[in-house]
Design an enzyme around this catalytic site. Structure first.
Site, PDB file in Angstrom:
ATOM      1  CG  ASP A  93      31.133  28.962  38.327  1.00 21.00           C
ATOM      2  OD1 ASP A  93      30.370  29.596  39.035  1.00 21.00           O
ATOM      3  OD2 ASP A  93      31.896  28.055  38.719  1.00 21.00           O
ATOM      4  CG  ASP A 112      34.751  26.619  41.195  1.00 24.00           C
ATOM      5  OD1 ASP A 112      34.260  27.250  42.145  1.00 24.00           O
ATOM      6  OD2 ASP A 112      35.205  27.167  40.179  1.00 24.00           O
TER       7      ASP A 112
HETATM    8  P1  ATP Z   1      33.667  33.294  37.479  1.00 23.40           P
HETATM    9  O1  ATP Z   1      32.245  33.180  37.708  1.00 23.40           O
HETATM   10  O2  ATP Z   1      34.020  34.168  36.350  1.00 23.40           O
HETATM   11  O3  ATP Z   1      34.371  31.978  37.491  1.00 23.40           O
HETATM   12  P2  ATP Z   1      34.547  33.610  40.034  1.00 23.40           P
HETATM   13  O4  ATP Z   1      33.305  33.507  40.795  1.00 23.40           O
HETATM   14  O5  ATP Z   1      35.453  32.444  39.957  1.00 23.40           O
HETATM   15  O6  ATP Z   1      34.244  34.131  38.623  1.00 23.40           O
HETATM   16  P3  ATP Z   1      36.425  34.771  41.627  1.00 23.40           P
HETATM   17  O7  ATP Z   1      37.424  33.743  41.316  1.00 23.40           O
HETATM   18  O8  ATP Z   1      35.728  34.803  42.920  1.00 23.40           O
HETATM   19  O9  ATP Z   1      35.348  34.821  40.533  1.00 23.40           O
HETATM   20  O10 ATP Z   1      37.130  36.116  41.351  1.00 23.40           O
HETATM   21  C1  ATP Z   1      36.535  37.346  41.612  1.00 23.40           C
HETATM   22  C2  ATP Z   1      37.543  38.433  41.384  1.00 23.40           C
HETATM   23  O11 ATP Z   1      38.628  38.248  42.282  1.00 23.40           O
HETATM   24  C3  ATP Z   1      38.150  38.441  39.998  1.00 23.40           C
HETATM   25  O12 ATP Z   1      37.421  39.264  39.132  1.00 23.40           O
HETATM   26  C4  ATP Z   1      39.546  39.001  40.224  1.00 23.40           C
HETATM   27  O13 ATP Z   1      39.525  40.409  40.188  1.00 23.40           O
HETATM   28  C5  ATP Z   1      39.855  38.568  41.639  1.00 23.40           C
HETATM   29  N1  ATP Z   1      40.734  37.391  41.642  1.00 23.40           N
HETATM   30  C6  ATP Z   1      40.508  36.214  41.051  1.00 23.40           C
HETATM   31  N2  ATP Z   1      41.517  35.356  41.266  1.00 23.40           N
HETATM   32  C7  ATP Z   1      42.427  36.008  42.023  1.00 23.40           C
HETATM   33  C8  ATP Z   1      43.687  35.659  42.610  1.00 23.40           C
HETATM   34  N3  ATP Z   1      44.226  34.468  42.455  1.00 23.40           N
HETATM   35  N4  ATP Z   1      44.322  36.590  43.324  1.00 23.40           N
HETATM   36  C9  ATP Z   1      43.782  37.789  43.508  1.00 23.40           C
HETATM   37  N5  ATP Z   1      42.608  38.185  43.003  1.00 23.40           N
HETATM   38  C10 ATP Z   1      41.919  37.316  42.265  1.00 23.40           C
END
Ligand code: ATP
Length: 902
Positions: free
Chosen positions: A330, A634
């Site tokens: 991630d 996660d």
């Molecule tokens: P990474 O690999 O960087 O950890 P991730 O897989 O955790 O990323 P996500 O958490 O799925 O990524 O988030 C994807 C997108 O969704 C983010 O780029 C953001 O624009 C949006 N996002 C993340 N968290 C939130 C939230 N709490 N509320 C609304 N939109 C969100």
């Protein structure tokens, strides 16, 4: 006896609160403490441990020990009481060592289980808090979200898209929908939709529940089954070794029988003599200490990994880690610090910069070089207000430090609000929230429904910008809503993402004032775009270093993120991924066939805007390339991919219980560097296992050859008696071989390529080494024995010299064995492992006792050899050191020629 449980599923929420003497603000801390003291912790009793006696007896449950017991029986029948006694002693020592070691390993596992002990989000004193599951009491209010393991039996008082898999309780794997309305009194367990039972798993949605039963009083406690425990199975290597020793025993028994028949039938030796020869051969060739040394090496590996914050949940992972060729990781929190700060805010007419670092809510908003104070009603202020409303995090100051509770990204939005002077609590009071759709990585947005006190209703929407733009038809300008200009927003998104900023868009629309529920059907495409937030999340320094180490170690790091491709690329560049140029998005992956993706996966290191299903597909294709893949995850949806990967790696802090349970390893600090550390330790374990085997086998090989040669050449008396052989095997295993289990990592460990997973533990080179050293040991020992016998004609003296020569060979060979191929030439190579020196010191004391103590002389038939005999023993034994170093040098030359270029 406990009184029968109340029909909670039939109670209304109000009645439940009354029955457990609680209320929606939760218990007070003192009341919770009081209840915990009174009713005990919320945990099931520890499973009964095997009794000490059973554990001790289990140590004898081993094929090699059976052979020794059989030998013991026969020697006693023949009246060779001394031999019987010594063998009994050896068997006992072996059992005691195994017993102590097993105890240590169990303690280590217990400590690890403690590190994994889960926590729950509760409301106490009207505030959200994290408490250890063990401390939950009846009356606590627990907040649930997808991925959580239900910590106690709960009567749900709120459920939003809540689905729970009750497989742990009912065996039914399909998740069931939950709601908060009471159900009929007679409902079966599986139909009690308003209950959430301890040990079951939230697969979707969010909810809140009142604790109605804890510990043994839960449904799970009634059937008293442990759900989440560290599983320890036999590792592939241990299995390989078990198979090897079975095969070895069979061969040895055949060989011993053949030797016996040969001596009796062809050479006409007396029966008893030949029996002793056969027994000697059997005990000589059996590596009694090997299984114990292997287990100890693995246990030390697990401990070292735990010390470096990698918690191993399944023992085979220790070996597999050493073979990892690809790490899929991630981005947020693993490669970066997950300390988000809003740096840019973009509305339709301006681009603002917000200063400040971390969660300290002090900073200045500027536009160009001008400080800005947002005006009431301006698009800027509305954007920030919406971000504060569509938000589940809380910001608190504790002891002069600011802390965020909840998602760091949402916390950063609160910090931004406070920096510009927004009164978050005031705004939330003005627009109370009625319902929400929580954020899930599948849909990448979150929406909330609010009603103002003057009768208006709004839906706020925040999420990944491309997703939000799809749902908007207008944008907010200073003079009100106007038609959307997608090109403007897309250009802004690209500009900010290129700087590595994580982007978030905010939009809103009005709703009917009587609407009280929010569903996906309400989302549609009628939203009004408010603005964009650009957040920075600095890379972890240690991640940069670790990626560099992986590059050197032939391990490819692949970033798999839900973030925007350009943001991902900018971070990849900062982190130093091998290929930080090309990206593949989840959408692009969907367009590719498996064959096309197969061609690309080795080259591409950045996968952006992917969801858990894409992760699964990637793993499968990487494994088709014969990669050994470690994958981080996660969320609850990551569980299948974590299970499928070779080393599923869950986040200890931010990971869900579901992810942890699906993985082989848990990172206590969520840090990428910890994966690299674990791989390094895994390689060290693999190295040390090979070293221990490489060290132990030639002892047995040498001894067996000595007996065989003596019989074949028709020596009138054997150079070693069975009890002397057993002595050598035991004493070298518990001192010298054991010290190799503590061997420090070789400095070149992370500069080598990963060892091919299909490669057997003993490759041709190592088999050759075992044979080579066995022959040297046999030649030297037998030669010196024969020479002594011809000059002094005293068999006990010659045998004592033979045993001491054998042991000295081991001492010299131990230094060779510290490195399989690298030369031993510096001082550090000799003194680098203090356990080696301690082991040699201990062994010397044992050998002196063995030679000079009268009691040992009676037991083992030894002789007090004169001091002048030692120099020749040492000179002969040192030959192995020189010969093996020459062999290593030749092998290094040969391997340098044949190794494929990297
Ligand atoms: P990474 O690999 O960087 O950890 P991730 O897989 O955790 O990323 P996500 O958490 O799925 O990524 O988030 C994807 C997108 O969704 C983010 O780029 C953001 O624009 C949006 N996002 C993340 N968290 C939130 C939230 N709490 N509320 C609304 N939109 C969100």
């Amino acid at each position: 006896m406990h009184e029968p449980p109340l029909p909670w599923h039939h109670y209304s929420i109000q009645r439940t609160f009354e029955a457990v003497s609680s209320h929606p603000d939760g218990l007070s801390t003192s009341e919770a403490d009081h209840r915990r003291r009174h009713h005990g912790p919320n945990k099931l009793p520890d499973p009964q441990r095997r009794s000490i006696l059973v554990r001790f007896l289990f140590q004898f449950n081993n094929l090699l020990i059976y052979v020794l017991l059989a030998v013991m029986l026969i020697t006693s029948l023949l009246g060779h009481w001394l031999d019987t006694g010594v063998i009994a002693g050896v068997v006992l020592i072996n059992a005691i060592i195994g017993f102590i070691q097993e105890g240590r390993a169990e303690d280590a596992l217990k400590a690890i289980q403690k590190m994994l002990s889960p926590s729950a989000e509760v409301i106490r004193n009207g505030q959200q808090q994290t408490v250890a599951v063990e401390n939950l009491v009846v009356g606590d209010i627990v907040l649930l979200q997808s991925g959580d393991r239900i910590p106690a039996d709960l009567r749900l008082c709120r459920a939003k898209g809540l689905q729970i898999s009750e497989a742990a309780l009912t065996g039914e794997s399909v998740a069931v929908d939950k709601q908060s309305e009471p159900v009929a009194y007679q409902s079966e367990l599986a139909n009690r939709a308003c209950m959430a039972y301890s040990g079951t798993l939230v697969t979707h949605g969010i909810g809140t529940g009142i604790v109605v039963a804890t510990g043994v009083r839960t449904e799970l406690g009634q059937i008293s089954e442990l759900v989440s425990k560290v599983r320890s199975t036999q590792t592939p290597l241990l299995k390989q070794i078990a198979l090897f020793s079975r095969w070895l025993t069979a061969t040895i028994l055949t060989l011993a029988t053949a030797t016996f028949s040969y001596g009796v039938l062809i050479r006409d030796y007396p029966l008893t003599n030949m029996f002793l020869a056969a027994v000697s051969l059997a005990v000589a060739a059996i590596p009694e200490g090997l299984p114990a040394i292997m287990t100890i090496t693995l246990a030390i590996g697990v401990e070292r990994m735990a010390r470096r914050k990698a918690v191993i949940r399944r023992l085979p992972a220790v070996e597999t880690l050493g073979a990892v060729t690809v790490i899929c990781t991630d981005k947020t929190g693993t490669l970066t610090r997950n300390e988000m700060t809003v740096r840019t805010i973009i509305t339709i007419d301006n681009q603002y910069t917000l200063s400040g670092t971390g969660y300290d809510p002090h900073g200045i908003l500027t536009c160009g070089n001008q400080t800005v104070f947002p005006e009431t009603g301006s698009p800027l202020l509305q954007t920030i207000e919406a971000a504060v409303l569509c938000n589940d995090a809380t910001l608190r100051q504790e002891k002069h430090e600011w802390h965020i509770h909840g998602d760091p990204l949402e916390g950063a939005l609160l910090v931004a609000g406070t920096k510009i002077g927004l009164d978050a609590a005031g705004v939330k009071n003005q627009y109370p929230r009625t319902d929400l759709i929580p954020f899930e990585s599948e849909h990448r947005f979150m929406a909330t429904l609010h009603h103002s006190h003057d009768g208006q209703a709004f839906i706020f929407l925040k999420g990944a910008p491309e997703r939000i733009l799809e749902m908007c038809h207008q944008q907010l300008t200073t003079s009100g809503p106007a038609s959307l200009q997608p090109d403007y927003w897309l250009a802004m998104i690209e500009q900010q993402a290129q700087n590595g900023q994580r982007l978030l868009a905010i939009a809103y629309r009005t709703a009917q004032k009587d609407q009280v529920e929010l569903t996906f059907g309400d989302i549609g495409d009628q939203f009004i775009m408010l603005g964009l937030f650009g957040l920075i999340d600095p890379p972890r320094e240690e991640a940069i270093e670790s990626v560099h180490i992986c590059n050197e170690a032939g391990i490819r790091v692949k970033m798999i993120t839900g973030d925007h491709a350009l943001t991902a690329r900018a971070v990849a560049r900062q982190i130093g991924l091998s290929n930080a140029q090309e990206t593949l998005t989840g959408h692009q992956m969907d367009q590719l066939s498996n064959e096309e993706l197969f061609e690309l996966v080795n080259r591409i290191d950045i996968y952006a805007r992917v969801n858990p299903k894409h992760k699964m597909r990637l793993i499968k294709i990487l494994q088709q390339h014969n990669h050994i893949v470690a994958m981080t995850g996660d969320g609850v949806n990551d569980a299948p991919a974590l299970k499928r990967s070779d080393i599923g790696t869950a986040m200890g802090k931010n990971g869900t219980e579901a992810a942890k349970e699906a993985s082989e390893m848990v990172l206590a600090d969520d840090n990428f560097a910890t994966i690299t550390a674990a791989v390094e330790e895994g390689r060290a374990v693999y190295d040390n296992l090979r070293k221990a085997i490489l060290f132990i086998l030639p002892t047995n090989g040498g001894e067996a050859l000595i007996i065989l040669t003596a019989v074949l050449l028709g020596f009138p008396q054997l150079p070693l008696t069975p009890v002397q052989i057993l002595w050598v095997n035991m004493i070298t295993a518990v001192t010298l071989a054991l010290s190799l289990a503590f061997e420090p990592k070789e400095p070149s460990l992370m500069q080598r390529l990963p060892h091919p997973p299909s490669q057997p533990l003993l490759n041709n080179h190592l088999i050759w080494r075992v044979a080579f050293v066995s022959v040297i040991i046999m030649g030297g020992t037998l030669g010196l024995f024969q020479w002594e016998l011809t000059h002094h004609s005293d068999i006990e003296r010659a045998r004592t010299i033979a045993v001491n020569t054998l042991v000295m060979f081991e001492v010299f060979y131990l230094f060779n064995s510290r490195f399989i191929l690298a030369p031993i030439c510096r001082r550090q190579d000799i003194v680098g492992n203090r356990y080696v020196l301690l082991a040699i010191a201990a062994l010397s004391v044992f050998q002196l006792g063995f030679t000079y103590l009268p009691v040992m002389q009676t037991l083992f038939g030894t002789y007090a050899i004169e001091m002048s005999a030692w120099p020749q023993i040492i000179v002969v034994a040192s030959s192995v050191f020189i010969l093996v170093e020459v062999e290593k040098a030749i092998m290094r030359k040969y391997q340098a020629k044949t190794r494929p270029p990297r």
